[in-house]
Scaffold this motif. Structure first.
Motif, PDB file in Angstrom:
ATOM      1  N   ARG A 182      67.521 181.052  98.339  1.00 55.33           N
ATOM      2  CA  ARG A 182      66.196 181.457  97.683  1.00 55.33           C
ATOM      3  C   ARG A 182      66.151 182.844  97.348  1.00 55.33           C
ATOM      4  N   ALA A 183      67.106 183.769  97.637  1.00 57.18           N
ATOM      5  CA  ALA A 183      66.836 184.978  97.374  1.00 57.18           C
ATOM      6  C   ALA A 183      66.826 185.256  95.878  1.00 57.18           C
ATOM      7  N   ASP A 184      66.773 186.688  95.520  1.00 55.89           N
ATOM      8  CA  ASP A 184      66.826 187.131  94.267  1.00 55.89           C
ATOM      9  C   ASP A 184      67.875 186.328  93.368  1.00 55.89           C
ATOM     10  N   ARG A 185      67.895 185.905  92.356  1.00 58.15           N
ATOM     11  CA  ARG A 185      68.930 185.269  91.470  1.00 58.15           C
ATOM     12  C   ARG A 185      70.105 186.103  91.247  1.00 58.15           C
ATOM     13  N   THR A 186      69.684 187.404  90.945  1.00 55.70           N
ATOM     14  CA  THR A 186      70.909 188.153  90.507  1.00 55.70           C
ATOM     15  C   THR A 186      71.747 188.297  91.728  1.00 55.70           C
ATOM     16  N   GLU A 187      71.251 188.414  92.862  1.00 55.52           N
ATOM     17  CA  GLU A 187      72.022 188.706  94.171  1.00 55.52           C
ATOM     18  C   GLU A 187      72.854 187.304  94.496  1.00 55.52           C
ATOM     19  N   VAL A 188      72.189 186.171  94.005  1.00 52.33           N
ATOM     20  CA  VAL A 188      72.723 184.985  94.514  1.00 52.33           C
ATOM     21  C   VAL A 188      73.837 184.492  93.329  1.00 52.33           C
ATOM     22  N   GLY A 247      86.265 188.510  94.609  1.00 52.55           N
ATOM     23  CA  GLY A 247      85.079 188.583  95.707  1.00 52.55           C
ATOM     24  C   GLY A 247      84.556 187.190  95.981  1.00 52.55           C
ATOM     25  N   VAL A 248      83.880 187.127  97.213  1.00 57.16           N
ATOM     26  CA  VAL A 248      83.132 186.059  97.862  1.00 57.16           C
ATOM     27  C   VAL A 248      81.707 186.076  97.428  1.00 57.16           C
ATOM     28  N   PRO A 249      81.353 184.695  97.569  1.00 57.34           N
ATOM     29  CA  PRO A 249      80.034 184.558  97.113  1.00 57.34           C
ATOM     30  C   PRO A 249      78.820 185.432  97.807  1.00 57.34           C
ATOM     31  N   SER A 250      78.235 185.907  97.210  1.00 59.27           N
ATOM     32  CA  SER A 250      77.322 186.952  97.995  1.00 59.27           C
ATOM     33  C   SER A 250      76.306 186.289  99.077  1.00 59.27           C
ATOM     34  N   SER A 251      75.800 185.156  98.639  1.00 59.77           N
ATOM     35  CA  SER A 251      74.874 184.504  99.445  1.00 59.77           C
ATOM     36  C   SER A 251      75.655 183.963 100.990  1.00 59.77           C
ATOM     37  N   ILE A 252      77.039 183.677 100.531  1.00 61.16           N
ATOM     38  CA  ILE A 252      77.769 183.447 102.220  1.00 61.16           C
ATOM     39  C   ILE A 252      77.930 184.833 102.736  1.00 61.16           C
ATOM     40  N   GLN A 253      78.223 185.911 102.126  1.00 60.03           N
ATOM     41  CA  GLN A 253      78.233 187.054 102.951  1.00 60.03           C
ATOM     42  C   GLN A 253      76.925 187.395 103.376  1.00 60.03           C
ATOM     43  N   ALA A 254      75.752 187.241 102.983  1.00 58.04           N
ATOM     44  CA  ALA A 254      74.483 187.782 103.382  1.00 58.04           C
ATOM     45  C   ALA A 254      74.264 186.834 104.524  1.00 58.04           C
ATOM     46  N   ALA A 255      74.642 185.502 104.431  1.00 54.01           N
ATOM     47  CA  ALA A 255      74.212 184.819 105.831  1.00 54.01           C
ATOM     48  C   ALA A 255      75.152 184.964 106.877  1.00 54.01           C
ATOM     49  N   VAL A 256      76.168 185.251 106.532  1.00 54.03           N
ATOM     50  CA  VAL A 256      77.262 185.642 107.815  1.00 54.03           C
ATOM     51  C   VAL A 256      76.656 187.001 108.457  1.00 54.03           C
ATOM     52  N   ALA A 257      76.183 187.860 107.483  1.00 51.57           N
ATOM     53  CA  ALA A 257      75.739 189.273 108.169  1.00 51.57           C
ATOM     54  C   ALA A 257      74.538 188.912 108.868  1.00 51.57           C
TER      55      ALA A 257
END
Length: 505
Positions: free
Chosen positions: A161-167, A370-380
């Protein structure tokens, strides 16, 4: 050629109105195949769309759409006042289908591979991939049943649900900044490695890291010390880079540095798994670690440390990572979340020496998808909120319990058939077979009974003196482990019985 006023008869085209495949797609594909195969010659006139629609029992609109697609591809030419014609370009010389091609049109000619890949495919390619669903004794699978899925689902939903540019965007080539900071903090506090976030690079799993290191640091033919037996994924990645792998023996203290120097003093890179040797499970002694660092410094070589399951020690506290005692600046540390979380994340990381940071930053920007940003953010966030540390502690207890179940069942049922070696960490251990039992034969017979034991030979570049099996215990619960030991005991007994008869006869 005599022109037919109504155009070519196309009665061979069959339209299946009951098929789930759209009628328009069926017609387009049939016409295209007739043209490319030469059944309709270049320059031949096609029926009018109304005529073809009537003959095939389809709407004229369907025929027009099919013709438009073929015109866009250049296979049909539309001439004002004259009609539609098969493109004359199809009469020119074109590559022909080989005479021995199958009905599918696929050539049976052997593809020409690079020398490195041809050797690798011939040497290691025919072996079937291990099953990757939990069953005794599959290796490299964590305990899926114990993963905190509710917490993970909450974090993934939040970041979707984060900013679409980020996702939805490409993301930072070197990796999500929050994840790099979280990994650096974890390595400092839990693995004793002094590091900063800008030295961390996020990759699509450890195997991509190995291939990236090989692509950046090796020229084809460069000599690489490689543990024998050793890690399969790293072996294959380095081979694909054209490395000349030098199989260096290992013993209970890890890679035998003196043997490596005798085999190839001019090595360019060394690959090691010092915290839990893959697959034998030995821990590299401090003396060997210092010897390896010294040898690399003298040769001007790099060292890749694969810490694939170093989080999961139980029993005594493990020795420090090789990276944590490195003062040469030559160790590239590779980690993965495939074991600590789950494999389908396809998420790993590299900690590179300061001298290589700028190089890998440029390489990541140019070549790493690269790896999807949403996955990286969730792991962080999973790390930052403390869930990762809690999960690791729980997994240590679970793996210790499962390791204990394996050793206890083996002691009761495998005496004289398989000597299972206790381990202090990880998700697998090994077992030694008596000389009269072939590890390859045992693996094949076990697979027929739906249990998986990996022969040591599968991990070896050159034959070793070890006759044994790799047994994974992390991915299955104790009852399944005990049941698997019962099946393995029957398999071993069935194979041992003829050998005993031959010995006594």
């Amino acid at each position: 050629m005599v022109k037919r006023a109504g155009g070519a008869l196309l009665l061979s085209i069959e339209i299946d109105h009951a098929s789930p495949r759209p009628v328009g797609t069926q017609l387009y594909s049939a016409l295209r195949e007739l043209m490319l195969s030469g059944a309709i010659a270049g320059g031949e006139r096609l029926p009018a769309t109304r005529t073809l629609a009537n003959e095939l029992g389809v709407s004229r609109t369907t025929v027009i759409h099919a013709f438009d697609r073929l015109i866009a591809e250049g296979l049909i030419e539309s001439r004002v006042g004259a009609g539609s014609f098969v493109s004359g370009a199809l009469n020119s010389d074109r590559p022909q289908q080989p005479p021995d091609a199958g009905r599918s049109g696929t050539s049976r000619r052997e593809p020409r591979l690079s020398r490195a890949m041809a050797w690798a495919v011939d040497r290691f390619g025919p072996r079937p991939r291990l099953p990757h669903q939990p069953r005794p004794f599959v290796t490299a699978l964590p305990a899926f049943d114990a993963f905190p899925m509710a917490q993970w689902a909450r974090l993934m939903a939040k970041h979707w649900r984060a900013d679409r540019t980020e996702v939805m965007g490409y993301g930072e080539p070197s990796g999500h900044a929050g994840l790099r900071r979280a990994i650096a903090g974890h390595l400092r506090s839990n693995r004793g490695i002094p590091c900063e976030a800008d030295e961390i690079f996020i990759v699509g799993g450890a195997q991509q890291a190995f291939h990236l290191v090989g692509s950046v640091l090796l020229d084809p033919g460069d000599r690489v010390w490689f543990e024998n037996p050793g890690a399969i994924g790293a072996r294959n990645s380095l081979l694909a880079c054209g490395a000349d792998l030098v199989p260096v023996p290992v013993d209970r203290e890890g890679l035998r540095v003196d043997d490596g120097l005798a085999l190839a003093r001019d090595f360019r890179l060394a690959f090691v798994t010092p915290s839990h040797q893959q697959p034998l499970g030995h821990i590299m002694s401090l003396e060997r670690r210092f010897a390896l660092l010294s040898a690399a410094e003298q040769a001007g070589a790099w060292i890749v440390e694969d810490d694939y399951d170093g989080e999961f020690f139980f029993g005594r506290r493990p020795l420090p990572t090789l990276k944590s005692v490195d003062r040469t600046g030559l160790v590239i540390y590779v980690g993965t979340f495939s074991k600590s979380l789950f494999p389908s994340l396809r998420l790993g990381f590299m900690l590179v020496p300061g001298d290589l940071v700028e190089t890998f930053r440029r390489v990541a920007a140019a070549f790493v998808p690269g790896v999807p940003s949403s996955i990286q953010a969730a792991v962080a966030e999973f790390i930052d909120e403390g869930h990762f540390a809690t999960h690791i502690r729980r997994m240590r207890r679970i793996y210790q319990e499962r390791h204990g179940a394996l050793c206890e069942a083996a002691a009761r049922q495998l005496g004289g058939l398989l000597d299972v070696v206790p381990t202090d960490s990880g998700l697998h251990t090994t077992g030694h077979l008596p000389p009269h039992l072939s590890e390859l034969a045992v693996a094949a017979a076990a697979d027929a009974q739906r249990i998986t034991v990996s022969p040591i030979a599968r991990f070896s570049i050159e034959p070793t003196a070890v006759n044994g099996l790799v047994l994974g215990f992390g991915g299955v619960k104790p009852p399944a482990i005990r049941a698997g030991v019962e099946v393995l005991a029957r398999v071993l007994e069935d194979l041992a019985r003829p050998a005993r008869r031959r010995a006594t006869g």
